[in-house]
Enzyme design. Structure first.
Site, PDB file in Angstrom:
ATOM      1  N   LYS A   1      -2.484   5.793 -14.681  1.00  0.00           N
ATOM      2  CA  LYS A   1      -3.303   5.265 -13.583  1.00  0.00           C
ATOM      3  C   LYS A   1      -3.851   6.405 -12.727  1.00  0.00           C
ATOM      4  O   LYS A   1      -5.039   6.444 -12.394  1.00  0.00           O
ATOM      5  CB  LYS A   1      -2.471   4.290 -12.734  1.00  0.00           C
ATOM      6  N   LEU A   2      -2.985   7.350 -12.393  1.00  0.00           N
ATOM      7  CA  LEU A   2      -3.455   8.506 -11.613  1.00  0.00           C
ATOM      8  C   LEU A   2      -4.509   9.271 -12.413  1.00  0.00           C
ATOM      9  O   LEU A   2      -5.547   9.680 -11.876  1.00  0.00           O
ATOM     10  CB  LEU A   2      -2.292   9.460 -11.316  1.00  0.00           C
TER      11      LEU A   2
ATOM     12  N   ASN B   1       0.814  -1.214   0.000  1.00  0.00           N
ATOM     13  CA  ASN B   1       0.000   0.000   0.000  1.00  0.00           C
ATOM     14  C   ASN B   1       0.851   1.268   0.000  1.00  0.00           C
ATOM     15  O   ASN B   1       1.966   1.277   0.513  1.00  0.00           O
ATOM     16  CB  ASN B   1      -1.026  -0.003   1.135  1.00  0.00           C
TER      17      ASN B   1
ATOM     18  N   CYS C   1      -8.779   4.724  -3.455  1.00  0.00           N
ATOM     19  CA  CYS C   1      -7.974   5.273  -4.555  1.00  0.00           C
ATOM     20  C   CYS C   1      -8.267   6.709  -4.941  1.00  0.00           C
ATOM     21  O   CYS C   1      -7.341   7.506  -5.085  1.00  0.00           O
ATOM     22  CB  CYS C   1      -8.135   4.387  -5.785  1.00  0.00           C
ATOM     23  N   PHE C   2      -9.541   7.040  -5.149  1.00  0.00           N
ATOM     24  CA  PHE C   2      -9.846   8.316  -5.810  1.00  0.00           C
ATOM     25  C   PHE C   2      -9.214   9.513  -5.092  1.00  0.00           C
ATOM     26  O   PHE C   2      -8.478  10.294  -5.685  1.00  0.00           O
ATOM     27  CB  PHE C   2     -11.359   8.511  -5.937  1.00  0.00           C
TER      28      PHE C   2
ATOM     29  N   ALA D   1      -8.439  10.079 -11.579  1.00  0.00           N
ATOM     30  CA  ALA D   1      -8.818  11.489 -11.440  1.00  0.00           C
ATOM     31  C   ALA D   1      -9.988  11.814 -12.361  1.00  0.00           C
ATOM     32  O   ALA D   1     -10.941  12.492 -11.960  1.00  0.00           O
ATOM     33  CB  ALA D   1      -7.613  12.382 -11.759  1.00  0.00           C
TER      34      ALA D   1
HETATM   35  C1  UDX Z   1      -3.236  -1.308  -3.646  1.00  0.00           C
HETATM   36  C2  UDX Z   1      -2.026  -0.505  -4.032  1.00  0.00           C
HETATM   37  O1  UDX Z   1      -0.926  -0.959  -3.387  1.00  0.00           O
HETATM   38  C3  UDX Z   1      -2.284   0.954  -3.882  1.00  0.00           C
HETATM   39  O2  UDX Z   1      -1.187   1.713  -4.224  1.00  0.00           O
HETATM   40  C4  UDX Z   1      -3.374   1.255  -4.811  1.00  0.00           C
HETATM   41  O3  UDX Z   1      -3.614   2.610  -4.931  1.00  0.00           O
HETATM   42  C5  UDX Z   1      -4.597   0.519  -4.361  1.00  0.00           C
HETATM   43  O4  UDX Z   1      -4.333  -0.823  -4.346  1.00  0.00           O
HETATM   44  P1  UDX Z   1      -4.486  -2.413  -1.733  1.00  0.00           P
HETATM   45  O5  UDX Z   1      -4.214  -3.734  -2.352  1.00  0.00           O
HETATM   46  O6  UDX Z   1      -5.879  -1.891  -1.746  1.00  0.00           O
HETATM   47  O7  UDX Z   1      -3.540  -1.319  -2.361  1.00  0.00           O
HETATM   48  O8  UDX Z   1      -3.860  -2.268  -0.327  1.00  0.00           O
HETATM   49  P2  UDX Z   1      -3.961  -3.218   0.909  1.00  0.00           P
HETATM   50  O9  UDX Z   1      -5.186  -4.023   0.836  1.00  0.00           O
HETATM   51  O10 UDX Z   1      -3.666  -2.355   2.066  1.00  0.00           O
HETATM   52  O11 UDX Z   1      -2.758  -4.232   0.647  1.00  0.00           O
HETATM   53  C6  UDX Z   1      -1.421  -3.968   0.781  1.00  0.00           C
HETATM   54  C7  UDX Z   1      -0.770  -5.149   1.481  1.00  0.00           C
HETATM   55  O12 UDX Z   1       0.633  -4.971   1.477  1.00  0.00           O
HETATM   56  C8  UDX Z   1      -1.202  -5.354   2.930  1.00  0.00           C
HETATM   57  O13 UDX Z   1      -1.709  -6.651   3.107  1.00  0.00           O
HETATM   58  C9  UDX Z   1       0.083  -5.131   3.721  1.00  0.00           C
HETATM   59  O14 UDX Z   1       0.188  -5.929   4.872  1.00  0.00           O
HETATM   60  C10 UDX Z   1       1.137  -5.482   2.692  1.00  0.00           C
HETATM   61  N1  UDX Z   1       2.463  -4.915   2.957  1.00  0.00           N
HETATM   62  C11 UDX Z   1       2.596  -3.607   3.277  1.00  0.00           C
HETATM   63  C12 UDX Z   1       3.583  -5.741   2.892  1.00  0.00           C
HETATM   64  O15 UDX Z   1       3.476  -6.936   2.629  1.00  0.00           O
HETATM   65  N2  UDX Z   1       4.808  -5.189   3.116  1.00  0.00           N
HETATM   66  C13 UDX Z   1       4.979  -3.890   3.461  1.00  0.00           C
HETATM   67  O16 UDX Z   1       6.088  -3.444   3.683  1.00  0.00           O
HETATM   68  C14 UDX Z   1       3.828  -3.061   3.531  1.00  0.00           C
HETATM   69  C1  UDX Z   2     -11.703   2.820  -8.663  1.00  0.00           C
HETATM   70  C2  UDX Z   2     -11.586   2.705 -10.188  1.00  0.00           C
HETATM   71  O1  UDX Z   2     -12.891   2.543 -10.759  1.00  0.00           O
HETATM   72  C3  UDX Z   2     -10.680   1.557 -10.563  1.00  0.00           C
HETATM   73  O2  UDX Z   2     -10.507   1.500 -11.978  1.00  0.00           O
HETATM   74  C4  UDX Z   2      -9.339   1.739  -9.876  1.00  0.00           C
HETATM   75  O3  UDX Z   2      -8.486   0.653 -10.158  1.00  0.00           O
HETATM   76  C5  UDX Z   2      -9.515   1.875  -8.373  1.00  0.00           C
HETATM   77  O4  UDX Z   2     -10.426   2.944  -8.084  1.00  0.00           O
HETATM   78  P1  UDX Z   2     -13.099   1.565  -6.784  1.00  0.00           P
HETATM   79  O5  UDX Z   2     -12.617   2.642  -5.889  1.00  0.00           O
HETATM   80  O6  UDX Z   2     -12.962   0.152  -6.345  1.00  0.00           O
HETATM   81  O7  UDX Z   2     -12.367   1.660  -8.202  1.00  0.00           O
HETATM   82  O8  UDX Z   2     -14.652   1.804  -7.081  1.00  0.00           O
HETATM   83  P2  UDX Z   2     -15.521   2.647  -8.114  1.00  0.00           P
HETATM   84  O9  UDX Z   2     -16.526   1.745  -8.701  1.00  0.00           O
HETATM   85  O10 UDX Z   2     -14.700   3.414  -9.063  1.00  0.00           O
HETATM   86  O11 UDX Z   2     -16.315   3.640  -7.141  1.00  0.00           O
HETATM   87  C6  UDX Z   2     -15.668   4.651  -6.403  1.00  0.00           C
HETATM   88  C7  UDX Z   2     -16.661   5.482  -5.652  1.00  0.00           C
HETATM   89  O12 UDX Z   2     -17.435   6.286  -6.524  1.00  0.00           O
HETATM   90  C8  UDX Z   2     -17.677   4.664  -4.843  1.00  0.00           C
HETATM   91  O13 UDX Z   2     -17.873   5.268  -3.591  1.00  0.00           O
HETATM   92  C9  UDX Z   2     -18.922   4.737  -5.687  1.00  0.00           C
HETATM   93  O14 UDX Z   2     -20.081   4.546  -4.952  1.00  0.00           O
HETATM   94  C10 UDX Z   2     -18.813   6.131  -6.248  1.00  0.00           C
HETATM   95  N1  UDX Z   2     -19.567   6.352  -7.503  1.00  0.00           N
HETATM   96  C11 UDX Z   2     -19.267   5.643  -8.622  1.00  0.00           C
HETATM   97  C12 UDX Z   2     -20.569   7.328  -7.549  1.00  0.00           C
HETATM   98  O15 UDX Z   2     -20.851   7.993  -6.557  1.00  0.00           O
HETATM   99  N2  UDX Z   2     -21.244   7.534  -8.723  1.00  0.00           N
HETATM  100  C13 UDX Z   2     -20.962   6.841  -9.874  1.00  0.00           C
HETATM  101  O16 UDX Z   2     -21.597   7.090 -10.907  1.00  0.00           O
HETATM  102  C14 UDX Z   2     -19.937   5.855  -9.808  1.00  0.00           C
END
Ligand code: UDX
Ligand code: UDX
Length: 455
Positions: A216-217, A87, A272-273, A221
């Site tokens: 990706k960013l 993360n 993420c957002f 966005a």
């Molecule tokens: C991921 C990406 O890493 C993040 O940058 C992106 O924007 C969203 O998706 P996500 O998979 O959602 O994040 O994060 P999380 O569920 O917190 O998983 C990260 C994992 O990495 C955790 O299980 C944590 O324990 C592990 N971790 C963290 C390690 O194994 N080593 C570390 O040093 C730090």
């Molecule tokens: C997002 C991106 O969609 C995905 O491609 C990226 O890899 C990670 O971030 P996620 O955050 O899992 O995915 O969910 P997403 O379906 O995008 O929804 C984000 C938030 O926007 C939620 O809270 C959702 O309820 C809200 N949303 C979405 C709205 O309020 N209105 C919409 O029309 C769509």
């Protein structure tokens, strides 16, 4: 080239590796994490995250060609391709606090890779990262041991939570960023060969590392910007008696705009957002692009405004006070089909209601365990209830915060009968049948529409 390692067994690493293991039976896929409880959970019938279809996906390959382990050293040593999906939260301290990405786990991981690698590796950035992070990673990896070659690629993950398995299986595109050098091109081909097992080759997009990191960013966005745009218009609808659903439909039918991601809501959440936009803002400021930074920052400002506006509307409708009133919050997950509550608008709404001395009770089919952690600072000012009917008993209002399918089919007559009168519904997702609720007796407040009130 058949040994894959993923560092970080989270929302991204776990599902992505399970899909690769299923689609590429000749690859051996290992996932490591520092969190023993998490690793143990991945090997059990209670996965650490809820995702439709994930349990079956993991079960199909677990301990055949998909392994979860804590042994990072062995994992690195054996791997040809190393995905990093640890993360990268927003920094909470020092320079760039509240905006920049906290890259400490990232850097620590790079150092571990360098320490344990005894042969050439392809290192793949899976986490979302600031543009040019690969450069820093390369510097760390290439310092010291010149006998091992590390090729860093960017391969951001676009899956959305709640639809992770579907998104992985049928990706709009797979993006691979690599350097335009002989070793760079070779590494890109090796990674593309993994995805080619199931992704049509025209959907595998190859770019420079920097374009890939920025894409990706930018994708997040632009998606968030659509939601803030429609939410800004929902405020104007409420002032003018225009209807946001009608407006969204009318503008979405323009093929150049498209109809998806135009649902007005209490606000966007998710890990993420917000994080990625703030990251973009920080990057722009770093490069002196202050107007560009301000432009994107407004997307986050608008989202907070929408959350605050929701609470203000509740209070105004309920005779300017919610003090002592029981309010049932339906849904704390940031969206349906996930137990994830990170940055969920419901959390800010709950805190604001508690600040107003309301008695908040939260119900959610999958996210109560996370809610308890998120709301720990509120102690007994908040209650948790698995059963939505019990949550609603004696409540003055229901606040629909997550668009869970089951909330559409509840017996609202029964709910209404058990509530204090006058009974209110604030539909923060515009997901219920408002006319029907009004006919039952509720005073109904959707987003961006005229309220249906008996008062
Ligand atoms: C991921 C990406 O890493 C993040 O940058 C992106 O924007 C969203 O998706 P996500 O998979 O959602 O994040 O994060 P999380 O569920 O917190 O998983 C990260 C994992 O990495 C955790 O299980 C944590 O324990 C592990 N971790 C963290 C390690 O194994 N080593 C570390 O040093 C730090
Ligand atoms: C997002 C991106 O969609 C995905 O491609 C990226 O890899 C990670 O971030 P996620 O955050 O899992 O995915 O969910 P997403 O379906 O995008 O929804 C984000 C938030 O926007 C939620 O809270 C959702 O309820 C809200 N949303 C979405 C709205 O309020 N209105 C919409 O029309 C769509």
């Amino acid at each position: 080239m058949n040994n894959i390692l993923c560092i970080g067994a989270g929302y991204v690493g776990g599902p992505t590796m399970a899909m690769i293991a299923k689609k590429c039976p000749e690859y051996r896929v290992t996932v490591v994490d520092i969190d023993a409880e998490r690793i143990h959970a991945w090997q059990s019938d209670r996965l650490p995250i809820y995702e439709p279809g994930l349990q079956e996906l993991v079960k199909a390959t677990l301990n055949k060609n998909l392994f979860f382990t804590l042994d990072i050293a062995k994992g690195i040593e054996e791997a040809d391709i190393i995905f990093v999906s640890v993360n990268t939260p927003t920094k909470t301290f020092g320079q760039g606090a509240g905006r920049a990405a906290d890259l400490q786990y990232w850097e620590k991981t790079a150092r571990q890779i360098k320490t344990y690698a005894k042969s050439d590796k392809i290192v793949v950035e899976k986490s979302t990262l600031p543009v040019r992070t690969a450069e820093a990673m390369e510097r760390i990896l290439k310092s010291g041991n010149p006998t091992v070659h590390f090729e860093v690629l960017s391969n951001p993950e676009f899956l959305a939570e709640g639809t992770a398995v579907k998104d992985l299986e049928n990706a709009d595109r797979v993006l691979i960023g690599g350097h335009d050098t002989e070793t760079g091109r070779k590494a890109v081909q090796a990674l593309a060969a993994v995805y080619a097992h199931w992704v049509p080759h025209e959907r595998i997009l190859m770019t420079s590392v920097w374009s890939s990191e920025l894409s990706k960013l930018a994708a997040n966005a632009v998606l968030a910007q659509r939601i803030s745009s429609i939410n800004s218009l929902s405020a104007l609808c409420e002032s003018t008696e225009a209807d946001i659903t009608e407006v969204a439909r009318a503008i979405g039918m323009d093929a150049r705009i498209g109809s998806r991601f135009l649902n007005a809501s209490v606000g966007f959440g998710g890990s993420c957002f917000k994080k990625d936009i703030l990251n973009l803002v920080y990057l722009c400021q770093h490069y002196g692009l202050n107007e560009v930074a301000a432009y994107w920052e407004q997307v986050v400002t608008m989202n907070q405004y929408q959350e605050d506006r929701f609470v203000e509307r509740m209070i105004a409708a309920m005779f300017n006070t919610v003090a002592g009133k029981r309010i049932a919050v339906f849904g704390i997950a940031f969206k349906a089909d996930t137990g994830d509550t990170r940055e969920s608008p419901a959390i800010r709404v709950c805190h604001a209601l508690i600040e107003e001395r309301a008695a908040v009770v939260i119900t959610d089919p999958k996210a109560l365990h996370n809610a308890r952690k998120d709301m720990a600072d509120c102690g007994d000012k908040v209650a948790y209830e698995e059963d939505p009917y019990r949550a609603a008993e004696g409540a003055h209002a229901l606040a629909i915060m997550t668009d869970w399918a089951e909330y559409k089919t509840l017996d609202y007559r029964r709910l209404y009968a058990s509530m204090s009168k006058p009974a209110f519904i604030f539909d923060g997702r515009n997901c219920l049948n408002h006319k029907e609720l009004f006919e039952i007796g509720f005073n109904v407040y959707p987003i961006g529409k005229k309220p249906l009130s008996h008062l």
